[in-house]
Write a protein that holds these residues in place. Sequence first.
Motif: not given
Length: 212
Positions: A6-35
């Motif tokens: 669920d959280q990964a889908k939210l992140m994917e939607n945010f990335i696409k809505q903002k038209r972000l690219k060339n990203l470095t994704v940082v995640g810790r603990s549960f957030g690392g699982g999402v990454a």
Amino acid sequence: YYSVYDQAKLMENFIKQKRLKNLTVVGRSFGGGVALILALVQEKGIFKKKLIDRLILIDTMSYKQHLPSMMWLLKKPIIGYLGIHLLSSDTIAVEAYNYAFSNDKLIPKDSIEQSAKMIDLPDAKYAYKQTVDYIIPDDIAKVERGYKDIKIPTLIIWGRDDVSIPYQFGIRLNQDIPNSELLILNGVGHMPQEESPKKVLSAIEGFMVERR
């Protein structure tokens, strides 16, 4: 809405809505699982084009494991509900930080205060409990098998004294992700970014320069 998917889908939607690219994704603990899920989605070609260039994982939820005692209790239907709602936000924040830090003397007072404020927000305790309930996906074995397919440069940072997700999981993750490097910090627990921020920042800066 509280699983890594669920959280990964939210992140994917945010990335696409903002038209972000060339990203470095940082995640810790549960957030690392999402990454990790985001990286796996990209490797499977579900994104129309490459969005994530680099991955930074800090004390990351990544393999099937026994939950820490605090989370294990929260997963109990009645005990967990009563515990999360009867304990004060200050108590929850203090206990969480004491559990996460190797050296309790380094715990920033303002971090505890800010954490308590977040826990006091409407439905925050409900969200906390739901996240714990869904913290390890049912198909974790399948997810684990996919790590070998992650080809993007990956930096893995871990506290050697982490009692929530032991550093041995960091070693295993480093072995499973082909293009990865591992930094284990001595005398550091589950929150390296707060317990040893200078070392974490230096490692990230070096990785970003090296992997441009």
